[in-house]
Design a protein around this motif. Structure first.
Motif, PDB file in Angstrom:
ATOM      1  N   MET A   1       0.820  -1.136  -0.135  1.00  0.00           N
ATOM      2  CA  MET A   1       0.098  -0.149   0.070  1.00  0.00           C
ATOM      3  C   MET A   1       0.815   1.268  -0.069  1.00  0.00           C
ATOM      4  O   MET A   1       1.858   1.282   0.686  1.00  0.00           O
ATOM      5  CB  MET A   1      -0.832   0.035   1.207  1.00  0.00           C
ATOM      6  CG  MET A   1      -2.000   1.363   1.248  1.00  0.00           C
ATOM      7  SD  MET A   1      -3.060   0.990   2.521  1.00  0.00           S
ATOM      8  CE  MET A   1      -4.258   2.396   2.021  1.00  0.00           C
TER       9      MET A   1
ATOM     10  N   ILE B   1       0.650   5.408   0.188  1.00  0.00           N
ATOM     11  CA  ILE B   1      -0.191   6.756   0.565  1.00  0.00           C
ATOM     12  C   ILE B   1       0.625   8.176   0.712  1.00  0.00           C
ATOM     13  O   ILE B   1       1.682   8.073   1.317  1.00  0.00           O
ATOM     14  CB  ILE B   1      -1.013   6.662   1.713  1.00  0.00           C
ATOM     15  CG1 ILE B   1      -2.019   7.658   1.708  1.00  0.00           C
ATOM     16  CG2 ILE B   1      -0.370   6.312   3.216  1.00  0.00           C
ATOM     17  CD1 ILE B   1      -3.089   7.503   2.841  1.00  0.00           C
TER      18      ILE B   1
ATOM     19  N   TYR C   1       1.299  12.374   0.352  1.00  0.00           N
ATOM     20  CA  TYR C   1       0.547  13.807   0.512  1.00  0.00           C
ATOM     21  C   TYR C   1       0.887  14.207  -0.826  1.00  0.00           C
ATOM     22  O   TYR C   1       2.112  13.952  -1.442  1.00  0.00           O
ATOM     23  CB  TYR C   1       1.075  14.143   1.600  1.00  0.00           C
ATOM     24  CG  TYR C   1       0.897  16.050   1.550  1.00  0.00           C
ATOM     25  CD1 TYR C   1       1.906  16.996   1.370  1.00  0.00           C
ATOM     26  CD2 TYR C   1      -0.485  16.452   1.591  1.00  0.00           C
ATOM     27  CE1 TYR C   1       1.587  18.189   1.374  1.00  0.00           C
ATOM     28  CE2 TYR C   1      -0.674  17.910   1.728  1.00  0.00           C
ATOM     29  CZ  TYR C   1       0.367  18.607   1.462  1.00  0.00           C
ATOM     30  OH  TYR C   1       0.151  20.161   1.351  1.00  0.00           O
TER      31      TYR C   1
ATOM     32  N   ARG D   1      -4.377  20.751  -0.560  1.00  0.00           N
ATOM     33  CA  ARG D   1      -5.036  19.787   0.243  1.00  0.00           C
ATOM     34  C   ARG D   1      -5.157  18.674  -0.786  1.00  0.00           C
ATOM     35  O   ARG D   1      -6.216  18.723  -1.556  1.00  0.00           O
ATOM     36  CB  ARG D   1      -6.457  20.437   0.520  1.00  0.00           C
ATOM     37  CG  ARG D   1      -6.343  21.724   1.751  1.00  0.00           C
ATOM     38  CD  ARG D   1      -7.492  22.457   1.746  1.00  0.00           C
ATOM     39  NE  ARG D   1      -8.042  23.044   0.412  1.00  0.00           N
ATOM     40  CZ  ARG D   1      -7.291  24.155  -0.125  1.00  0.00           C
ATOM     41  NH1 ARG D   1      -6.516  24.791   0.683  1.00  0.00           N
ATOM     42  NH2 ARG D   1      -7.839  24.618  -1.301  1.00  0.00           N
ATOM     43  N   GLY D   2      -4.554  17.606  -0.374  1.00  0.00           N
ATOM     44  CA  GLY D   2      -4.484  16.538  -1.511  1.00  0.00           C
ATOM     45  C   GLY D   2      -3.852  15.169  -0.869  1.00  0.00           C
ATOM     46  O   GLY D   2      -2.748  15.316  -0.163  1.00  0.00           O
ATOM     47  N   PHE D   3      -4.242  14.090  -1.363  1.00  0.00           N
ATOM     48  CA  PHE D   3      -3.470  12.958  -1.168  1.00  0.00           C
ATOM     49  C   PHE D   3      -3.688  11.913  -2.303  1.00  0.00           C
ATOM     50  O   PHE D   3      -4.786  11.958  -3.062  1.00  0.00           O
ATOM     51  CB  PHE D   3      -4.005  12.307   0.114  1.00  0.00           C
ATOM     52  CG  PHE D   3      -5.353  11.505   0.134  1.00  0.00           C
ATOM     53  CD1 PHE D   3      -6.494  12.247   0.506  1.00  0.00           C
ATOM     54  CD2 PHE D   3      -5.237  10.018  -0.157  1.00  0.00           C
ATOM     55  CE1 PHE D   3      -7.651  11.560   0.176  1.00  0.00           C
ATOM     56  CE2 PHE D   3      -6.289   9.587  -0.370  1.00  0.00           C
ATOM     57  CZ  PHE D   3      -7.615  10.175  -0.154  1.00  0.00           C
TER      58      PHE D   3
ATOM     59  N   PHE E   1      -7.396  12.574  -3.823  1.00  0.00           N
ATOM     60  CA  PHE E   1      -8.270  13.710  -3.544  1.00  0.00           C
ATOM     61  C   PHE E   1      -7.596  14.819  -3.762  1.00  0.00           C
ATOM     62  O   PHE E   1      -6.364  14.818  -3.113  1.00  0.00           O
ATOM     63  CB  PHE E   1      -8.891  13.584  -2.156  1.00  0.00           C
ATOM     64  CG  PHE E   1      -9.620  14.823  -1.811  1.00  0.00           C
ATOM     65  CD1 PHE E   1      -9.201  15.663  -0.995  1.00  0.00           C
ATOM     66  CD2 PHE E   1     -11.139  15.107  -2.055  1.00  0.00           C
ATOM     67  CE1 PHE E   1      -9.718  16.890  -0.574  1.00  0.00           C
ATOM     68  CE2 PHE E   1     -11.725  16.152  -1.933  1.00  0.00           C
ATOM     69  CZ  PHE E   1     -10.883  16.916  -0.971  1.00  0.00           C
TER      70      PHE E   1
ATOM     71  N   ASP F   1      -8.475  19.412  -3.599  1.00  0.00           N
ATOM     72  CA  ASP F   1      -9.358  20.374  -3.267  1.00  0.00           C
ATOM     73  C   ASP F   1      -8.820  21.605  -3.990  1.00  0.00           C
ATOM     74  O   ASP F   1      -7.642  22.204  -3.294  1.00  0.00           O
ATOM     75  CB  ASP F   1      -9.790  20.629  -1.805  1.00  0.00           C
ATOM     76  CG  ASP F   1     -10.582  21.699  -1.680  1.00  0.00           C
ATOM     77  OD1 ASP F   1     -10.179  22.561  -0.859  1.00  0.00           O
ATOM     78  OD2 ASP F   1     -11.488  21.841  -2.212  1.00  0.00           O
TER      79      ASP F   1
END
Lengths: 212, 205
Positions: free
Chosen positions: B28, B30, B32, B52-54, B74, B76
């Motif tokens: 996995m 993940i 920023y 503001r995202g990941f 995501f 923004d």
């Protein structure tokens, strides 16, 4: 999957939630002044140079959901009426009494519209985190059952100021022709302190509105 | 809020997929991410960078060099313009215009690792799939906009730095380009490019 792997997944999910929860709400980034919008419209065929005098109403019509419900004179109403008078005088128009055959008539209105919504809450009682566990009442293992659908009703009322100028000079066919309209919507509209600046903003975007 | 829940549910789904597969090859990732609009998106709508995202993915390693899987993310985007006068057939409107756009790509992904087992492992990848879009334009507090599901393609390149030699956990650092068609007035896409940094870790027993 080992507990440690699940820990990583959960930490990753919470991290993503923290970042995703930072969505900016544009309405929270606005001051009251920035929240307001000023809308003006005009009769393209009207020549304002043809009009010299005006008369303003002495009270404000209160219109709620499309119906006239009252005529009032609050401090806020007086402030808006005075501001409209000032702006028209600055543009060369002369105020006269209502019975002195003014060329233009000016209406000032407070407009309210209410919208209603319904929120359904099916089975919210299953979420024990927000509802009393039947164990509390001495019935462990029981669930709740309501023979009716749960819902909530909410109303949102929005207010606006509208200013209408109608041509009294040359009125025919039993109609008073509207030649200009201004509308102010947003937050903090009904304020005696800012009425002057709000009306000034409406007239500032209407440079054609002068008598010469 | 609905948009964010959709993204989190998709990431949770990726976690359940892990239980079904051969877990020692499953990782996995993940990160920023910081993304900047380009082209039509920048000219017609938002030119501010989104902080503001990941992005996240679960990848199955077919062999040491090639992995396939699913990815999401995501971002923004937000911009506030000074008060201006806008003319329309309905009249002249003076307002402070704000734009708020959120994108959640849902992608099938593939990655190629050029140097598996090395101290620095450069990779390239490509994700193709759908995109959940929420786009709102505000005049003052009055909003108009739309939500839609569109297409997204996302090539990427970066490096993976394992915590230890031959390890499958470590730092990731990279950049990507997002191709996201979207029609709204004069806007025809939400294309953007970005950089990301985060962690990759194995999902195994």
């Amino acid at each position: 999957m080992k507990k440690r792997s699940w820990s990583f997944v959960m930490m990753a999910l919470f991290g993503a939630m923290a970042i995703g929860g930072c969505t900016k709400d544009p309405t929270e980034e606005l001051t009251q002044e920035e929240s307001r919008i000023y809308i003006t419209n005009r009769d393209e065929n009207a020549n304002f140079a043809n009009y010299k005098t005006f008369s303003v109403v002495d009270s404000v019509a209160v219109i709620e959901d499309g119906r006239l419900t009252a005529r009032e004179v609050t401090n806020v109403d007086l402030a808006f009426i005075a501001a409209v008078r000032t702006q028209l005088q600055q543009r060369g128009f002369t105020e006269v009494a209502r019975d002195a055959n003014p060329d233009l008539g000016v209406n000032v209105n407070r407009v309210y519209n209410t919208s209603t919504g319904i929120i359904g809450y099916p089975n919210y009682w299953d979420l024990y985190g927000g509802f009393w566990d039947p164990f509390y009442w001495g019935y462990p293992g029981f669930g709740y059952s309501f023979p009716f659908y749960s819902y909530g009703v909410y109303n949102i009322t929005e207010g606006a100021i509208s200013i209408d100028i109608v041509a009294l000079k040359g009125a025919t066919d039993n109609k008073l022709q509207g030649v200009w309209t201004g509308l102010i919507r947003g937050q903090g509209v009904f304020s005696a302190q800012t009425a002057g600046s709000q009306v000034e903003a409406l007239f500032a975007q209407s440079p054609y509105l002068q008598t010469q | 809020m609905k948009v964010q829940i959709t993204s989190l549910l998709f990431v949770a789904l990726l976690g359940t997929v892990a239980v079904q597969a051969q877990q020692d090859r499953l990782t996995m990732n993940i990160n920023y991410s910081v993304n900047t609009p380009i082209g039509n998106f920048k000219e017609e709508s938002v030119n501010n960078t989104s902080w503001r995202g990941f992005n996240a993915s679960i990848m199955y390693h077919i062999n040491p060099k090639i992995s396939v899987g699913f990815g999401t993310g995501f971002n923004d985007f937000y911009q506030k313009y000074p008060r201006a006068l806008y003319s329309s057939p309905e009249g002249d409107i003076s307002a402070v215009r704000s734009i708020s756009a959120q994108t959640i790509p849902l992608l099938v992904k593939g990655r190629y690792n050029f140097a598996p087992g090395a101290g620095l492992q450069p990779f390239v990848g490509l994700g193709v799939g759908g995109n959940i879009i929420t786009y709102d334009e505000y005049l003052g507090v009055i909003a108009n906009g739309e939500s839609s599901f569109g297409f997204a393609a996302q090539p990427e390149a970066g490096i993976f730095v394992p915590f230890r030699k031959e390890g499958s956990a470590g730092f990731t650092l990279g950049a990507n380009f997002s191709y996201m068609p979207f029609d709204y007035g004069s806007l025809n896409n939400l294309n953007n490019w970005g950089v990301f940094a985060g962690f990759k870790f194995p999902l195994r027993d």
